[in-house]
Design a protein around this motif. Sequence first.
Motif, PDB file in Angstrom:
ATOM      1  N   ILE A 221     -35.514  20.850  50.326  1.00 58.26           N
ATOM      2  CA  ILE A 221     -35.624  20.998  48.871  1.00 58.26           C
ATOM      3  C   ILE A 221     -36.748  20.152  48.268  1.00 58.26           C
ATOM      4  N   HIS A 222     -37.392  19.291  49.082  1.00 56.57           N
ATOM      5  CA  HIS A 222     -38.217  18.229  48.487  1.00 56.57           C
ATOM      6  C   HIS A 222     -39.378  18.746  47.642  1.00 56.57           C
TER       7      HIS A 222
ATOM      8  N   TYR B 204     -39.867  20.219  32.538  1.00 55.21           N
ATOM      9  CA  TYR B 204     -40.055  18.869  33.088  1.00 55.21           C
ATOM     10  C   TYR B 204     -41.440  18.342  32.731  1.00 55.21           C
ATOM     11  N   ALA B 205     -41.829  18.577  31.485  1.00 52.27           N
ATOM     12  CA  ALA B 205     -43.166  18.177  31.022  1.00 52.27           C
ATOM     13  C   ALA B 205     -43.388  16.693  31.287  1.00 52.27           C
ATOM     14  N   SER B 206     -44.580  16.366  31.724  1.00 45.79           N
ATOM     15  CA  SER B 206     -45.016  14.994  31.999  1.00 45.79           C
ATOM     16  C   SER B 206     -44.349  14.362  33.224  1.00 45.79           C
ATOM     17  N   MET B 207     -43.599  15.147  33.981  1.00 45.04           N
ATOM     18  CA  MET B 207     -43.025  14.594  35.224  1.00 45.04           C
ATOM     19  C   MET B 207     -43.844  15.068  36.410  1.00 45.04           C
ATOM     20  N   SER B 208     -43.876  14.228  37.446  1.00 42.07           N
ATOM     21  CA  SER B 208     -44.455  14.668  38.717  1.00 42.07           C
ATOM     22  C   SER B 208     -43.447  15.611  39.378  1.00 42.07           C
TER      23      SER B 208
ATOM     24  N   CYS C  40     -38.005  17.358  40.591  1.00 42.62           N
ATOM     25  CA  CYS C  40     -37.018  17.860  41.555  1.00 42.62           C
ATOM     26  C   CYS C  40     -35.769  16.985  41.517  1.00 42.62           C
ATOM     27  N   ALA C  41     -35.974  15.669  41.411  1.00 42.98           N
ATOM     28  CA  ALA C  41     -34.824  14.758  41.326  1.00 42.98           C
ATOM     29  C   ALA C  41     -34.011  15.049  40.059  1.00 42.98           C
ATOM     30  N   ALA C  42     -34.701  15.286  38.944  1.00 42.97           N
ATOM     31  CA  ALA C  42     -34.002  15.592  37.691  1.00 42.97           C
ATOM     32  C   ALA C  42     -33.219  16.901  37.838  1.00 42.97           C
TER      33      ALA C  42
END
Length: 337
Positions: A201-202, A235-239, A244-246
């Motif tokens: 899933i990573h 998930y704007a502004s996230m890597s 994926c964690a969120a």
Amino acid sequence: MIAPLEIWLENPSKTRSAGGSLATSLYSFPITICLTGDLGAGKTTFLQGFAEKLGIEDHISSPTYALEQRYVTKIGLPFVHLDLYRLPEKDAANIVDTTDDIEGIRCIEWADKLPKDYRFDRSIRIHLEESGDGRAITLSFDDFPLPDLAMIETWRSDVKLPAHIIRHCEAVARVCEQLADLLIARGHIVRKDALVAAAHIHDLLRFIDFRGAGPPGVTETEDERQTWNIWKRRYASMSHEAACAAFLREKKFPELASIVETHGLMIPQQEFMTTEQKLLFYADKRVIVDRVTTINERFTDFRLRYSDGKHTDKQMLWYEQTMKLEKELFPEGTPEL
Ligand code: ADP
Ligand code: MG
């Protein structure tokens, strides 16, 4: 149901270090560790290594007379050690009940003295048995849920994950399995199922960070781009790692989220990483798309794709950390895959 993990421990120091390795594979608290096995099977020896790695300075001994001993780990978690050996079933259940409010780690030797229907919310069951000159240890993890492959496949199709990323995830999962087997053969506890699920899933939301062209022959469709934009906005502004964690936390797999979270470019604080986080981080650096490679080649490829072949400080740090991790996990040298 997660398959039990079986490990052969050839001497007492292997039992101790196996205990130590469990300390770097904990994901949620409170947790109960149930130990079973005959007198002399190695339960206390295992717990000594476990407690030591958790930073408990007192020597752990069998609390056969005291019944219960309390300690505190180096990060301030309460740790209680119970030994039910001498107790009848009813008293065993009563004394365990009185430790239900422990917020940290509860270890129970002779857990088979408890009534058959006694249940814990989150537990790891460990059975030790004399076998030849050493001990066989069997671990059953029942402390957090994992999605099955069918669920992961549904998520992949929901986000329109491109085929080459799926192939990458599968390749990383195979590498993770091989690396896990190497450590397990050495007496190190690795949660293979959690690690392999994390590998599968990573890169579920990898497209969030797509820059430039993909690998040769890979083109994006308009339909894919539209779907990806929905997730990018969400998930704007996230890597992609954080996203994926969120995603996994929303789906109620927070432990799996924490394994995935550190896999990518972010520089993790190595000493606080779990075994599974380290293995996923490392395995991901041994695969280019779906081909197994060396760390050096992976970083060369990375430089070519992202910084015109030039070294950057961040990349150098990332490279050094990966090499350090390799030395720590595989002191005998780069694993052949
Ligand atoms: P328990 O708590 O299950 O009664 P202990 O941890 O006190 O057992 O261990 C009993 C003995 O078994 C100790 O002398 C210990 O050194 C030895 N022992 C532990 N692990 C192993 C192993 N893998 N191989 C051989 N002996 C072991
Ligand atoms: Mg004991």
